[in-house]
Design a protein around this motif. Sequence first.
Motif, PDB file in Angstrom:
ATOM      1  N   SER A 132      39.465  42.053  31.157  1.00  0.00           N
ATOM      2  CA  SER A 132      40.089  42.452  31.800  1.00  0.00           C
ATOM      3  C   SER A 132      39.811  42.497  33.549  1.00  0.00           C
ATOM      4  CB  SER A 132      41.316  43.410  31.839  1.00  0.00           C
ATOM      5  OG  SER A 132      41.545  43.084  29.997  1.00  0.00           O
ATOM      6  N   ALA A 133      38.423  43.548  33.519  1.00  0.00           N
ATOM      7  CA  ALA A 133      38.206  44.320  35.036  1.00  0.00           C
ATOM      8  C   ALA A 133      37.862  42.512  35.444  1.00  0.00           C
ATOM      9  CB  ALA A 133      37.326  45.590  34.512  1.00  0.00           C
ATOM     10  N   ALA A 134      36.752  42.105  34.303  1.00  0.00           N
ATOM     11  CA  ALA A 134      35.882  41.071  35.079  1.00  0.00           C
ATOM     12  C   ALA A 134      36.924  40.106  35.434  1.00  0.00           C
ATOM     13  CB  ALA A 134      35.210  40.141  34.063  1.00  0.00           C
ATOM     14  N   GLN A 135      37.726  39.922  35.228  1.00  0.00           N
ATOM     15  CA  GLN A 135      39.180  39.057  35.199  1.00  0.00           C
ATOM     16  C   GLN A 135      39.713  39.105  36.505  1.00  0.00           C
ATOM     17  OE1 GLN A 135      38.173  36.191  32.990  1.00  0.00           O
ATOM     18  NE2 GLN A 135      40.025  36.012  33.335  1.00  0.00           N
ATOM     19  N   MET A 136      39.714  40.130  37.274  1.00  0.00           N
ATOM     20  CA  MET A 136      40.341  41.062  38.211  1.00  0.00           C
ATOM     21  C   MET A 136      39.265  40.639  39.445  1.00  0.00           C
ATOM     22  SD  MET A 136      42.291  44.157  37.045  1.00  0.00           S
ATOM     23  CE  MET A 136      43.145  44.406  38.686  1.00  0.00           C
ATOM     24  N   ALA A 137      37.870  41.029  39.534  1.00  0.00           N
ATOM     25  CA  ALA A 137      36.959  40.803  39.911  1.00  0.00           C
ATOM     26  C   ALA A 137      36.974  39.429  40.155  1.00  0.00           C
ATOM     27  CB  ALA A 137      35.970  41.559  39.682  1.00  0.00           C
ATOM     28  N   ALA A 138      37.109  38.426  39.158  1.00  0.00           N
ATOM     29  CA  ALA A 138      36.719  36.998  39.845  1.00  0.00           C
ATOM     30  C   ALA A 138      37.909  36.493  40.311  1.00  0.00           C
ATOM     31  CB  ALA A 138      36.869  36.045  38.075  1.00  0.00           C
TER      32      ALA A 138
END
Length: 605
Positions: free
Chosen positions: A599-605
């Motif tokens: 989820s964090a990676a998705q938000m960062a992207a």
Amino acid sequence: MTSFVQQNKVAVTVSALLGIGTIAGIIYYMKTNSSNNSDDSSNSESSKKKRRNKKKKGKSNNGASSTENGSIVEEDNKNSVYPINEATKLPNITPEILSNLSESEKNDWAIALKEKGNEYFKAKQYDTAIVYYSNALDCKKDHIFYGNRSACYYALKDYENAVKDTTSALEIKPDYSKCLLRRAHVYEEMGRYEDAAFDLTALSIYGGLNDKSSDSVMARVLSEHADKLNQEVYSHLPKVLPSSSSISSFLGAFVKEDLDLDLNNYEKDSGSYYLISALNEIYKDTDEGYENADNLLNQSIKRFEDNNNSSNDQTDKKIIAIAYEYMGIFSFLKTFDNAKEYVEKALEISPRPRMHVVLALIAADKGDYVLADQEFTKAIKMNPEDPNIYYHYGQVYYLIGDLTKAQSNFEKAKALNPNNVYAHIQLACITYRHNEIESCLTMFNNAKTLFPLSPEIPNYLGEILFDKGDIENASKQFDIATKLQEAIPGNNIGALPLINKSVIYQNTSDFQSCQNILEKAVKIDSKSEVAWSSLGQVYLLMQNPNGAIECFEKACRLCRSAEDRKQTIALLESAKIHLRVRQDKVLSKKMEEVIAQYSAAQMAA
């Protein structure tokens, strides 16, 4: 016409993954990386293969074990840190001796014993290696020692002890990847496919869902599991008719029988009476109607067979032949092996081209397209202007990817039977496949004018619009198709527009609406395995694995063939794995961490 949901099944599955931390996705996206070497070996798989190919391991002349590099495995009594039995040349370690050792000394002995065990392992002296690893474990309980000994048991095909040792190793170190993979292999050998799939799932979770090394192992395990379930569970299910929408699409391309359907004109309880009754039920196009027709056809055949030797039987042979033909069709729809026999009997009594078409479809269903072509050729030779031939001939060409021949057959089907709505739709779809978008849309609009009450046309137009990215208008067409289906008698396409609309909801992450519409779909068409399977995937999204399991089990029972059932079994397994992950405190915690990172990676992207 390829099913919209079938075309988008991968997309549906991938959407389902995100809501459960890609547990279901592990079923589909793994690669193999199995190794039987001891667990602390640092050699690469490629170097191991080169070494195995370069030199065979064997015995030296004096009987001592030879390692891969040709050295002799033997004990050095003088320099060994642990005592050696002079007679057996094996470690002489007793509980009394161990009780007098410090923890540091025990650790040194354990390491030395493990190293010597590795030498025997590499020499394929597995029984001797087990002795050393067991002594090492007496000195110290270590996951690597259990892992190495499990490798020996696995090599010896002692699967029960291999499971015990891998389990012991995993109790010490739950993310011990080599033991997870090895135990999965052992479970596979034992036929415990669900346990194997769970270990492969755990392996992927501990790898942060980035390790695809066991992909092909998972694929193989699930295939073997599906074969086992198909044989042990689903092969014993009673053979029943598919959903009315499936039967409707199959029979809808045939011209309506040119027979008097008034029962008053037939002798009651005669074979002809039951056949005409069956046809009247078929034309209702409902689940109940098809079930009634199936029973009536059986009664019709029984009457004709009872009167077979009667000199007073004046029944038209054409009527008798048609009864056998329909009996063959319904047997085919229920996947009975004797379907062909009924149709061949019909040909003997009073042949017509349609009977060869049915035989062609039976052959095509088994993948025998050569025989199918031969049967279509016989039908054409019998009557080249028969309107029942060319649509189904075109379907077979469409399935094998010959769009040119498919198109020509659909055009002839349309010319001979302008009321065949499916021919109009298929021609529009082929035009779309040729990237002639405007022509395709024009053909659909013309078909709408000709068949204003047909739910099939807006449904398949919606599929085209969805495929070209016009989601808003696709949604409108699915809604129109749904309303038309509700307004007319029969069950032309059943819940298909609702299933198609559900994919749009998934793409927009409106999972609650997706669930609602699919729950409606299974009520409308309770025999649709696609509807149940789609609902099961959404239940996984909505964190309802129990509901998903129930849906997938229903879908499995409804699948027409063992091959069709394989993917549904994979989804069923993913739901069961989801439950097991929840129940495993260590693994569920790791899963939560992986989801959070994702989820964090998705938000960062």
